[in-house]
Design a protein around this motif. Structure first.
Motif, PDB file in Angstrom:
ATOM      1  N   GLY A   1       0.858  -1.180   0.000  1.00  0.00           N
ATOM      2  CA  GLY A   1       0.000   0.000   0.000  1.00  0.00           C
ATOM      3  C   GLY A   1       0.893   1.229   0.000  1.00  0.00           C
ATOM      4  N   LEU A   2       0.746   2.094  -0.985  1.00  0.00           N
ATOM      5  CA  LEU A   2       1.671   3.209  -1.157  1.00  0.00           C
ATOM      6  C   LEU A   2       0.924   4.526  -1.317  1.00  0.00           C
ATOM      7  CD1 LEU A   2       4.500   4.432  -1.712  1.00  0.00           C
ATOM      8  CD2 LEU A   2       4.217   3.778  -4.112  1.00  0.00           C
ATOM      9  N   ALA A   3       1.354   5.517  -0.552  1.00  0.00           N
ATOM     10  CA  ALA A   3       0.886   6.899  -0.714  1.00  0.00           C
ATOM     11  C   ALA A   3       2.132   7.774  -0.732  1.00  0.00           C
ATOM     12  CB  ALA A   3      -0.042   7.293   0.427  1.00  0.00           C
TER      13      ALA A   3
ATOM     14  N   LEU B   1      -3.528   1.715  -3.259  1.00  0.00           N
ATOM     15  CA  LEU B   1      -3.632   2.849  -2.343  1.00  0.00           C
ATOM     16  C   LEU B   1      -4.007   2.340  -0.953  1.00  0.00           C
ATOM     17  CD1 LEU B   1      -5.508   5.513  -4.503  1.00  0.00           C
ATOM     18  CD2 LEU B   1      -3.054   5.030  -4.337  1.00  0.00           C
ATOM     19  N   PRO B   2      -3.498   2.942   0.095  1.00  0.00           N
ATOM     20  CA  PRO B   2      -3.847   2.504   1.458  1.00  0.00           C
ATOM     21  C   PRO B   2      -5.304   2.830   1.764  1.00  0.00           C
ATOM     22  CG  PRO B   2      -1.919   3.959   1.437  1.00  0.00           C
ATOM     23  CD  PRO B   2      -2.554   4.059   0.096  1.00  0.00           C
ATOM     24  N   PRO B   3      -5.910   2.111   2.690  1.00  0.00           N
ATOM     25  CA  PRO B   3      -7.276   2.465   3.113  1.00  0.00           C
ATOM     26  C   PRO B   3      -7.267   3.819   3.832  1.00  0.00           C
ATOM     27  CG  PRO B   3      -6.340   0.798   4.556  1.00  0.00           C
ATOM     28  CD  PRO B   3      -5.382   0.956   3.415  1.00  0.00           C
ATOM     29  N   GLU B   4      -8.348   4.538   3.697  1.00  0.00           N
ATOM     30  CA  GLU B   4      -8.422   5.869   4.304  1.00  0.00           C
ATOM     31  C   GLU B   4      -9.233   5.828   5.597  1.00  0.00           C
ATOM     32  OE1 GLU B   4      -9.437   9.022   1.567  1.00  0.00           O
ATOM     33  OE2 GLU B   4      -8.690   7.853  -0.136  1.00  0.00           O
ATOM     34  N   PHE B   5      -8.716   6.506   6.611  1.00  0.00           N
ATOM     35  CA  PHE B   5      -9.379   6.746   7.903  1.00  0.00           C
ATOM     36  C   PHE B   5      -9.493   5.502   8.785  1.00  0.00           C
ATOM     37  CE2 PHE B   5     -11.153   9.914   4.939  1.00  0.00           C
ATOM     38  CZ  PHE B   5     -10.651  11.066   5.542  1.00  0.00           C
TER      39      PHE B   5
ATOM     40  N   ARG C   1      -1.621  15.906   5.255  1.00  0.00           N
ATOM     41  CA  ARG C   1      -1.732  16.845   4.137  1.00  0.00           C
ATOM     42  C   ARG C   1      -2.645  16.277   3.055  1.00  0.00           C
ATOM     43  NH1 ARG C   1      -0.339  19.211  -0.563  1.00  0.00           N
ATOM     44  NH2 ARG C   1       0.925  21.120  -0.591  1.00  0.00           N
ATOM     45  N   PRO C   2      -3.643  17.060   2.612  1.00  0.00           N
ATOM     46  CA  PRO C   2      -4.437  16.618   1.461  1.00  0.00           C
ATOM     47  C   PRO C   2      -3.582  16.682   0.197  1.00  0.00           C
ATOM     48  CG  PRO C   2      -5.049  18.848   2.117  1.00  0.00           C
ATOM     49  CD  PRO C   2      -4.093  18.350   3.163  1.00  0.00           C
ATOM     50  N   TYR C   3      -3.776  15.697  -0.680  1.00  0.00           N
ATOM     51  CA  TYR C   3      -2.899  15.630  -1.847  1.00  0.00           C
ATOM     52  C   TYR C   3      -3.515  14.715  -2.895  1.00  0.00           C
ATOM     53  CZ  TYR C   3       1.493  15.272  -4.487  1.00  0.00           C
ATOM     54  OH  TYR C   3       2.454  15.336  -5.466  1.00  0.00           O
ATOM     55  N   SER C   4      -3.171  14.976  -4.146  1.00  0.00           N
ATOM     56  CA  SER C   4      -3.628  14.123  -5.245  1.00  0.00           C
ATOM     57  C   SER C   4      -2.537  13.092  -5.538  1.00  0.00           C
ATOM     58  CB  SER C   4      -3.901  14.986  -6.480  1.00  0.00           C
ATOM     59  OG  SER C   4      -4.337  14.198  -7.554  1.00  0.00           O
ATOM     60  N   ILE C   5      -2.713  11.884  -5.020  1.00  0.00           N
ATOM     61  CA  ILE C   5      -1.688  10.846  -5.156  1.00  0.00           C
ATOM     62  C   ILE C   5      -1.939  10.013  -6.405  1.00  0.00           C
ATOM     63  CG2 ILE C   5      -1.192  10.708  -2.695  1.00  0.00           C
ATOM     64  CD1 ILE C   5      -3.004   8.304  -2.494  1.00  0.00           C
ATOM     65  N   ARG C   6      -0.864   9.387  -6.883  1.00  0.00           N
ATOM     66  CA  ARG C   6      -0.945   8.611  -8.119  1.00  0.00           C
ATOM     67  C   ARG C   6      -1.306   7.155  -7.828  1.00  0.00           C
ATOM     68  NH1 ARG C   6       1.929  10.546 -13.366  1.00  0.00           N
ATOM     69  NH2 ARG C   6       2.808  12.537 -12.757  1.00  0.00           N
ATOM     70  N   LYS C   7      -2.160   6.638  -8.691  1.00  0.00           N
ATOM     71  CA  LYS C   7      -2.457   5.207  -8.678  1.00  0.00           C
ATOM     72  C   LYS C   7      -1.440   4.476  -9.556  1.00  0.00           C
ATOM     73  CE  LYS C   7      -7.464   5.919  -8.226  1.00  0.00           C
ATOM     74  NZ  LYS C   7      -8.789   5.634  -8.843  1.00  0.00           N
ATOM     75  N   GLN C   8      -1.528   3.159  -9.549  1.00  0.00           N
ATOM     76  CA  GLN C   8      -0.622   2.333 -10.340  1.00  0.00           C
ATOM     77  C   GLN C   8      -0.690   2.676 -11.832  1.00  0.00           C
ATOM     78  OE1 GLN C   8       1.390  -0.436  -9.173  1.00  0.00           O
ATOM     79  NE2 GLN C   8       2.268  -0.444 -11.224  1.00  0.00           N
TER      80      GLN C   8
ATOM     81  N   ASN D   1      -7.679  11.872  -5.066  1.00  0.00           N
ATOM     82  CA  ASN D   1      -7.579  12.971  -4.107  1.00  0.00           C
ATOM     83  C   ASN D   1      -7.679  12.437  -2.683  1.00  0.00           C
ATOM     84  OD1 ASN D   1      -7.333  15.005  -6.055  1.00  0.00           O
ATOM     85  ND2 ASN D   1      -9.548  15.077  -6.347  1.00  0.00           N
ATOM     86  N   LEU D   2      -6.585  12.570  -1.976  1.00  0.00           N
ATOM     87  CA  LEU D   2      -6.519  12.117  -0.586  1.00  0.00           C
ATOM     88  C   LEU D   2      -7.021  13.243   0.315  1.00  0.00           C
ATOM     89  CD1 LEU D   2      -5.371   9.474   0.720  1.00  0.00           C
ATOM     90  CD2 LEU D   2      -3.305  10.794   1.217  1.00  0.00           C
TER      91      LEU D   2
END
Length: 583
Positions: A482-484, A500-504, A521-528, A534-535
């Motif tokens: 799981g990567l962010a 992507l890691p699970p949120e919350f 920090r909120p951020y737009s992370i990349r998927k595979q 949007n995190l």
């Protein structure tokens, strides 16, 4: 040693050794570190500028340093790719990576070398000015501070504008000092040239115009040591030439594209430039003597800086900035040796302020003006992302410290002299974190291991450790990662599938999380597949409950969560919700 350093040979030998050391350490960092967040598109946009002669791919930064960094690539087979015009500058980085899949890191490393050369040139100028102001020993101390500063070393090894604008601030104020003393045509031309180059380096350089004017009055009003016989018309003419040369260089930097368009041709967004759109129609026909891309970029940057933006300081978040943000940044990010020397310099000035052999009040004002102005304006901004925004203050702080070297006298002031020497000898201690200078935090703030409790983003985590994660994954078999990642290089370059890691809420598994995202920090992370997600705010904050299995550099934490860990977290949350203490 003092006697040897006072000779020309000894002085330049010492300066050369220090700057050579900085250059070699910078080369090492340039090879080791992953391409950082903004760096990902700066180099490709610079190469596009060379290939197309256009500067509208990304207007948020002027073109000089981007095209300068791309010079080495002109002698390679590097290609910019064929990117479509995009509002997301990371798309230009993606196109560059796709066009150079095998050698892209080496190309970025090459693009970092011109910035290192600018750092060496800035160190030389620092030596020259400190020597003229205070003496040979002061110059040696100033350059020691420059070459051992983790914040300078961090930015000198990256292909961004921050180190360059620090050097141009120093160069412009130095030339302004020469011009104020001599008021000659020569220094009017040189100052205008350097001021113009600064304008096409970073928009922050707009502050250099009022700084030069304040410097002029500080150095000339009621000063019997300067020539007051020069006619006022001559002074105004030379100032006019200075500003005209600066304007010419700025336009030349954009190849005069879009220069002298009327105000009516623009629709500005920022509050400062919107005023122009509200002028009467007749005045809107006035041509603006600046390139269109420069004006549009300046307007866009000011508009962005005026918007709310998440800012983190000491485990707190705000969207309107902290007025004390940069003061705390200097407290946490400056080595203690530098902080102690600043205190000694302040004490020494108050002690000897009426003596001519120390910093005069005029010189003090000249050196403090850029520091105070830049820190105050940056502190009022909503967009506060790191020390790099006020990096130009550092050479002026070093100049304020430099005269202490001339006060060394082991016979008359033994305790005071030893205090200076010991503080100076602590400066190389920060090098133990090489090549992780970007993540440097001083000891009382907890070091880089605990830096994330105080500051994030480019102060600690700018995506520089993705290669370390790649090495870690080679050595440790991970079936379901799981990567962010807080960075712009696509994590798919790891060659390892990830999710992507699970949120919350936690789930069992192995996770690699960037420090900025760990702090919420909120951020737009990349998927595979390269698409974005949007995190939300503090979506991964639950991981702060767990102890990481590994820390890669200081910007990526690796966690291995078991079902028992998840149950432990759920129990702790339940107890908190019932108002019970966590065991």
């Amino acid at each position: 040693m003092q006697n040897q350093l006072r000779t020309s040979k000894g002085f330049w030998s010492a300066i050369s050794i220090l700057l050579l050391f900085q250059f070699c350490l910078g080369l090492y960092s340039a090879q080791k570190l992953t391409v950082t967040h903004d760096e990902y598109w700066h180099l490709p946009v610079g190469l596009l500028g060379w290939e197309t002669g256009r500067f509208d791919y990304d207007r948020l930064n002027p073109p000089l340093i981007r095209t300068w960094a791309a010079v080495p690539l002109l002698f390679t087979s590097a290609k910019a790719g064929a990117p479509a015009r995009s509002s997301d500058p990371a798309d230009y980085g993606d196109a560059f990576l796709q066009a150079n899949p095998e050698n892209y890191h080496q190309y970025y490393a090459l693009g970092r070398i011109p910035i290192l050369l600018l750092s060496i040139a800035s160190g030389l100028l620092l030596a020259v000015w400190a020597r003229e102001l205070f003496g040979t020993l002061s110059a040696c101390l100033a350059v020691l501070l420059w070459t051992m500063s983790p914040n300078i070393l961090a930015n000198a090894a990256l292909g961004t504008q921050d180190l360059a604008i620090a050097g141009f601030f120093l160069a412009t104020v130095y030339c302004g000092w020469k011009f104020a003393k001599q008021v000659s045509w020569k220094w009017a031309l040189i100052t205008g040239l350097i001021l113009g180059l600064a304008q096409i380096t970073k928009y922050t350089a707009i502050l250099l115009v009022p700084i030069l004017m304040i410097q002029w009055f500080l150095l000339r009003v009621k000063n019997t040591d300067v020539n007051h016989d020069i006619p006022r018309k001559t002074i105004l003419a030379r100032w006019g030439v200075l500003l005209l040369v600066s304007c010419f260089v700025l336009n030349a930097g954009y190849l005069f594209q879009g220069s002298f368009q009327p105000i009516s041709a623009y629709q500005f967004q920022s509050s400062e430039l919107k005023v122009l759109n509200q002028l009467p129609p007749l005045l809107q026909n006035i041509p603006l003597p600046l390139p269109r891309d420069y004006l549009m970029g300046f307007d866009l940057q000011r508009f962005i800086m005026q918007q709310s933006h998440p800012t983190f300081l000491d485990s707190e978040w705000t969207r309107t900035g902290f007025r004390s943000y940069y003061l705390y940044t200097l407290i946490y990010k400056l080595p203690h040796g530098v902080q102690f020397l600043l205190l000694l310099a302040a004490f020494q000035w108050f002690k000897q302020r009426n003596q001519s052999d120390y910093i005069s009040l005029r010189t003090l004002g000249m050196l403090l003006t850029p520091v105070v102005l830049l820190v105050c304006i940056a502190s009022l901004s909503n967009n506060q992302l790191g020390l790099r925004y006020i990096l130009p203050v550092l050479p002026f702080l070093f100049l304020l410290i430099a005269p202490l070297a001339e006060q060394l006298d082991l016979e008359k002031n033994k305790l005071y002299s030893y205090a200076i020497i010991v503080a100076a000898l602590t400066l190389p201690f920060s090098l133990r974190f090489a090549p992780d200078h970007l993540a440097y935090f001083n000891e009382l703030s907890g070091g880089p291991e605990n830096g994330g409790l105080h500051l994030i983003d480019s102060n600690l985590d700018w995506g520089q450790d993705l290669y370390r994660l790649k090495e870690y994954l080679k050595q440790h078999k991970v079936d379901d990662l799981g990567l962010a990642y807080f960075g712009t290089v696509p994590p798919s370059t790891l060659g390892v599938p990830y999710r992507l890691p699970p949120e919350f809420h936690p789930e069992p598994g192995t996770y690699a999380i960037s420090a900025s995202l760990l702090q919420g920090r909120p951020y737009s992370i990349r998927k595979q597949d390269g698409s974005r997600h949007n995190l939300g705010n503090d979506a991964l904050g639950y991981l702060r409950f767990f102890k990481p299995k590994a820390r890669l550099g200081y910007s990526i934490n690796v966690y291995e969560l078991t079902p028992e860990d998840v149950i432990r977290w759920q129990t702790a949350v339940s107890r908190v919700q019932r108002g019970l203490p966590i065991n």
